[in-house]
Design a protein around this motif. Structure first.
Motif, PDB file in Angstrom:
ATOM      1  N   THR A 225     -14.429  29.489  28.998  1.00  0.00           N
ATOM      2  CA  THR A 225     -15.090  28.674  27.896  1.00  0.00           C
ATOM      3  C   THR A 225     -14.261  28.812  26.633  1.00  0.00           C
ATOM      4  O   THR A 225     -14.737  27.831  25.690  1.00  0.00           O
ATOM      5  N   ILE A 226     -13.475  29.664  26.283  1.00  0.00           N
ATOM      6  CA  ILE A 226     -12.479  29.554  25.106  1.00  0.00           C
ATOM      7  C   ILE A 226     -11.368  28.497  25.340  1.00  0.00           C
ATOM      8  O   ILE A 226     -11.163  27.607  24.591  1.00  0.00           O
ATOM      9  N   GLU A 227     -11.045  28.242  26.549  1.00  0.00           N
ATOM     10  CA  GLU A 227     -10.090  27.443  26.691  1.00  0.00           C
ATOM     11  C   GLU A 227     -10.598  26.138  26.737  1.00  0.00           C
ATOM     12  O   GLU A 227      -9.701  25.251  26.358  1.00  0.00           O
ATOM     13  N   ASP A 228     -11.615  25.473  27.205  1.00  0.00           N
ATOM     14  CA  ASP A 228     -12.337  24.291  27.142  1.00  0.00           C
ATOM     15  C   ASP A 228     -13.077  24.103  25.729  1.00  0.00           C
ATOM     16  O   ASP A 228     -13.860  23.106  25.676  1.00  0.00           O
ATOM     17  N   GLY A 229     -13.047  25.097  24.837  1.00  0.00           N
ATOM     18  CA  GLY A 229     -13.537  24.802  23.518  1.00  0.00           C
ATOM     19  C   GLY A 229     -14.934  24.956  23.242  1.00  0.00           C
ATOM     20  O   GLY A 229     -15.534  24.681  22.275  1.00  0.00           O
ATOM     21  N   THR A 230     -15.757  25.429  24.450  1.00  0.00           N
ATOM     22  CA  THR A 230     -17.052  25.814  24.200  1.00  0.00           C
ATOM     23  C   THR A 230     -17.288  26.718  23.198  1.00  0.00           C
ATOM     24  O   THR A 230     -18.345  26.740  22.333  1.00  0.00           O
ATOM     25  N   ILE A 231     -16.713  27.988  23.212  1.00  0.00           N
ATOM     26  CA  ILE A 231     -16.634  28.893  22.161  1.00  0.00           C
ATOM     27  C   ILE A 231     -15.374  29.316  21.665  1.00  0.00           C
ATOM     28  O   ILE A 231     -14.275  28.595  21.952  1.00  0.00           O
ATOM     29  N   GLY A 232     -15.595  29.710  20.348  1.00  0.00           N
ATOM     30  CA  GLY A 232     -14.019  29.773  19.399  1.00  0.00           C
ATOM     31  C   GLY A 232     -13.693  31.122  19.690  1.00  0.00           C
ATOM     32  O   GLY A 232     -12.520  31.433  19.718  1.00  0.00           O
ATOM     33  N   ASP A 233     -14.407  32.059  19.655  1.00  0.00           N
ATOM     34  CA  ASP A 233     -13.818  33.605  20.095  1.00  0.00           C
ATOM     35  C   ASP A 233     -14.815  34.342  20.708  1.00  0.00           C
ATOM     36  O   ASP A 233     -16.151  34.019  20.825  1.00  0.00           O
TER      37      ASP A 233
END
Ligand code: ZN
Length: 495
Positions: free
Chosen positions: A311-319
């Protein structure tokens, strides 16, 4: 049905109660009553002629019989930690369950325990733990709330996602009825199709249909490993996306998915000494995620890492941060648990405990926040809570610098805005706190009229003289206090 009670001679009743319970367990002094006639948030100030502390089911029945004979109402109280005014007496007797605090038995093979209603929730949890089992009901007031109150209000808390709410954690009940009879429904059965489900009538009835005196609770295997994560993202919609992915990857291991907006983090960091910022950057939305398993070799951290890095890689979450350490886990939960009490330092707050289908939860937060900001520029929506259950505590903090009373005078306006949106989404205006007094009149507006009619019929059948917690959940009679939390509710019943 009338809610007006006459008490020809209060001393006769008090004498009868003292004879039944012993003098020391019938208190009438103002100091003894003080703790029992107001509720946690100070919204309601009630009144009572006595607080009684029965030590057994038979003594509860004796109190009910004496009160019924005198036409005096009874409000059963556990830890008095409720949030909807459900335990506030308006005359009559407060029946404290505090002395009925025994764990009667634990059956680890059947995975059940039988407890008295006055057991403090934390003690129930500890008794299960001693047998290497889990009683999963968990809420911030667990150190003082009592299991009878948890069942009477069908409490929720932070593990509902995995284990269900109080209703789903009980197999059997013992209940004292309005006429003083005792229903012994303490069955420890997973299967019992012998007619109507009486147990579920009393769970969530908020003391208006009967007084729960004991219960058979369900136990579960104790978790052996846990992994906890904190994520930061841009919108509730992003958080919902992560929730959906985790639920399909982790299945039953997903125990909690709690949502926190930026304002919640700011308020807790400002007012709770020792609270630590969970992630280095700043995000608009956060979630606290917990996985657990009774299998000691379950690789929960690995599972979280796989899902969250995607989810970080696909931009869903920031951190995101993941921890298996007990101290770090406690620090993350501390952020979540301090939201309610630190919000008071930000001035007046108007609170809503609502639920919508989980698929609608992000849309609800966005729509309700916008509608409230449109209605009062500067109002600070603080929507947090049990995201994975579709249960949001949609609180509003007053605009900075506004007069607290001026803000609170808009209580009804905000109720209408928020509850209308909830209703349009097929949601509920009371998710886990109950109706009590605070939502009694709202119920008339939103509850299906046929359901309301059935509720009235049940109340009339089980408590024909309106002795048990009158004026709560349903307004019966014509002389009851207003359900509004501001102003002064008219005291009723016994003077
Ligand atoms: Zn909650």
């Amino acid at each position: 049905m009338s809610a007006s009670f006459s008490l020809p001679n209060p001393d006769t009743l008090i004498d009868a109660l003292k004879a039944a319970l012993g003098e020391q367990h019938v208190r009438t002094a103002e100091d003894d009553l003080a703790l029992h006639i107001r509720e946690e948030r100070g919204l309601y100030q009630g009144r009572a002629i006595a607080v009684v502390r029965p030590g057994s089911t038979e003594e509860v029945a004796a109190v009910v019989r004496a009160a019924a004979a005198a036409g005096v109402p009874i409000v059963a109280q556990g830890g008095n930690t409720g949030l909807v005014g459900g335990g506030v007496p308006y005359g009559g007797i407060v029946l404290s369950m505090a002395r009925m605090n025994r764990v009667r038995s634990v059956d680890s093979v059947n995975a059940t325990m039988t407890v008295e209603a006055g057991c403090i929730l934390a003690d129930v949890q500890a008794a299960a733990h001693t047998e290497d089992m889990l009683f999963p009901l968990s809420l911030p007031s667990e150190g003082s709330c009592r299991i009878g109150g948890n069942l009477a209000t069908n409490a929720g808390g932070t593990a509902v996602l995995r284990y269900g709410n109080a209703r789903e954690l009980v197999l059997g009940l013992e209940v004292v009825l309005a006429d003083g009879r005792v229903w012994n429904g303490l069955k420890a059965l997973r299967k019992d199709n012998t007619g109507y489900d009486l147990r579920n009538l009393f769970v969530g009835s908020e003391g208006t249909l009967g007084i729960i005196t004991a219960a058979v609770l369900k136990l579960f295997p104790a978790p052996k490993v846990r992994a906890t994560a904190f994520i930061g993202c841009d919108t509730p919609e992003n958080a919902l996306d992560v929730f959906a992915r985790l639920r399909s990857e982790a299945g039953e291991a997903l125990v909690a998915f709690e949502f926190l907006p930026r304002l919640a983090i700011e308020i807790v960091l400002r007012h709770a000494p020792g609270a630590v910022r969970p992630l280095a950057g700043d995000h608009a939305a956060y979630a606290l995620i917990e996985l657990s398993s009774p299998q000691s070799d379950a690789n929960l951290e690995g599972l979280l890492e796989t899902v969250l890095s995607t989810t970080i890689e696909d931009g869903t979450i920031g951190d995101a941060t993941i921890t298996g350490s007990e101290a770090q886990r406690a620090a993350l939960w501390n952020l979540r648990e301090r939201i309610s009490d630190t919000q008071r330092y930000e001035g007046g707050s108007i609170k809503h405990d609502v639920s919508v289908p989980v698929s609608q939860v992000a849309a609800f937060i966005a729509e309700a926040s916008q509608a409230c900001e449109d209605a009062m520029p500067g109002v600070r929506p603080l929507a947090f809570g049990h995201f994975g259950d579709g249960n949001i505590h949609f609180n509003l903090s007053q605009p900075v610098g506004m007069e607290k009373d001026a803000f609170l005078s808009r209580w009804e306006m905000f109720n209408r805005i928020v509850h209308d949106i909830v209703h349009a989404m097929g949601g509920s205006i009371s998710a886990e706190h109950g109706v009590g007094l605070i939502k009694r009149d709202e119920l008339l507006r939103y509850k299906d009229p046929v359901a309301l009619d059935l509720m009235h019929k049940l109340k009339t059948a089980l408590d024909p003289h309106n002795i048990l917690n009158p004026g709560k959940v349903l307004a019966l009679g014509d002389d009851l206090p207003s359900s509004l939390p501001h102003g002064s509710p008219r005291p009723v019943l016994v003077s």
